[in-house]
Design an enzyme around this catalytic site. Structure first.
Site, PDB file in Angstrom:
ATOM      1  N   VAL A 122       0.876  -1.178   0.000  1.00 34.74           N
ATOM      2  CA  VAL A 122       0.000   0.000   0.000  1.00 34.74           C
ATOM      3  C   VAL A 122       0.912   1.226   0.000  1.00 34.74           C
ATOM      4  CG1 VAL A 122      -1.803   1.285   1.207  1.00 34.74           C
ATOM      5  CG2 VAL A 122      -1.812  -1.231   1.260  1.00 34.74           C
TER       6      VAL A 122
ATOM      7  N   HIS B  96       3.120   4.005   5.961  1.00 30.15           N
ATOM      8  CA  HIS B  96       2.556   3.461   7.200  1.00 30.15           C
ATOM      9  C   HIS B  96       3.632   2.745   7.990  1.00 30.15           C
ATOM     10  CE1 HIS B  96       2.033   0.585   3.902  1.00 30.15           C
ATOM     11  NE2 HIS B  96       2.250  -0.378   4.777  1.00 30.15           N
TER      12      HIS B  96
HETATM   13  P1  AMP Z   1       2.650  -3.221   3.418  1.00 34.93           P
HETATM   14  O1  AMP Z   1       2.662  -4.556   2.733  1.00 34.93           O
HETATM   15  O2  AMP Z   1       3.845  -2.959   4.291  1.00 34.93           O
HETATM   16  O3  AMP Z   1       2.394  -2.106   2.407  1.00 34.93           O
HETATM   17  O4  AMP Z   1       1.434  -3.247   4.422  1.00 34.93           O
HETATM   18  C1  AMP Z   1       0.109  -3.035   4.024  1.00 34.93           C
HETATM   19  C2  AMP Z   1      -0.781  -3.570   5.097  1.00 34.93           C
HETATM   20  O5  AMP Z   1      -2.068  -3.044   4.918  1.00 34.93           O
HETATM   21  C3  AMP Z   1      -0.919  -5.101   5.104  1.00 34.93           C
HETATM   22  O6  AMP Z   1      -0.467  -5.620   6.356  1.00 34.93           O
HETATM   23  C4  AMP Z   1      -2.415  -5.320   4.900  1.00 34.93           C
HETATM   24  O7  AMP Z   1      -2.917  -6.401   5.650  1.00 34.93           O
HETATM   25  C5  AMP Z   1      -2.993  -3.999   5.370  1.00 34.93           C
HETATM   26  N1  AMP Z   1      -4.291  -3.647   4.803  1.00 34.93           N
HETATM   27  C6  AMP Z   1      -4.672  -3.710   3.515  1.00 34.93           C
HETATM   28  N2  AMP Z   1      -5.949  -3.291   3.373  1.00 34.93           N
HETATM   29  C7  AMP Z   1      -6.371  -2.943   4.619  1.00 34.93           C
HETATM   30  C8  AMP Z   1      -7.596  -2.442   5.153  1.00 34.93           C
HETATM   31  N3  AMP Z   1      -8.673  -2.199   4.378  1.00 34.93           N
HETATM   32  N4  AMP Z   1      -7.677  -2.199   6.480  1.00 34.93           N
HETATM   33  C9  AMP Z   1      -6.621  -2.436   7.272  1.00 34.93           C
HETATM   34  N5  AMP Z   1      -5.422  -2.910   6.844  1.00 34.93           N
HETATM   35  C10 AMP Z   1      -5.307  -3.165   5.532  1.00 34.93           C
END
Ligand code: AMP
Length: 117
Positions: A100, A104
């Site tokens: 994403v 974060h």
């Molecule tokens: P990254 O792979 O470091 O970019 O982390 C992205 C994180 O976002 C992953 O751990 C996903 O499980 C989390 N994620 C994706 N969609 C959502 C959502 N709608 N609500 C909460 N977490 C999410």
């Protein structure tokens, strides 16, 4: 080259209220909520409200107030967990595992997390 921010990414939609989240903390600059696919009993994501694609973008382009507030919030959330053991992770770029592209920080806790690889 600076990555272009996709205004339709899932965290942008959460910030706009188009997708629900389990909110843990919110202030002017920061939102924290539970990860939808937790990798540990506690798995919280902390995000700035402004649009930064990744850690590099955030630290290079956010104001000192935003950066300071962000890390203070991460610290206060870890304090509220009332445990000494937790892991902070931020993936920076696709090859690191970032999926994403809204900056974060992951906060993981609640089980032995093992060696990081
Ligand atoms: P990254 O792979 O470091 O970019 O982390 C992205 C994180 O976002 C992953 O751990 C996903 O499980 C989390 N994620 C994706 N969609 C959502 C959502 N709608 N609500 C909460 N977490 C999410």
């Amino acid at each position: 080259m600076k990555a272009i921010y996709d205004k339709q990414n899932v965290f942008a939609k959460i910030l706009k209220g188009e997708i629900p989240c389990k909110k843990v903390y919110e202030d002017e600059h920061v939102l924290a909520f539970n990860d939808i696919h937790p990798d540990a009993p506690t798995h919280i994501l902390v995000i700035p409200k402004n649009q930064y694609t990744c850690f590099s973008d955030f630290t290079q382009n956010a104001s000192e107030e935003e950066i300071g507030t962000f890390f203070k919030v991460v610290g206060s959330i870890t304090k509220q967990l009332k445990v000494d053991d937790f892991r902070l992770v931020t993936n920076n770029g696709a090859k690191s595992g970032q999926s994403v592209f809204h900056f974060h920080m992951h906060i993981l806790s609640g089980k032995p997390l093992g060696k990081f690889n």
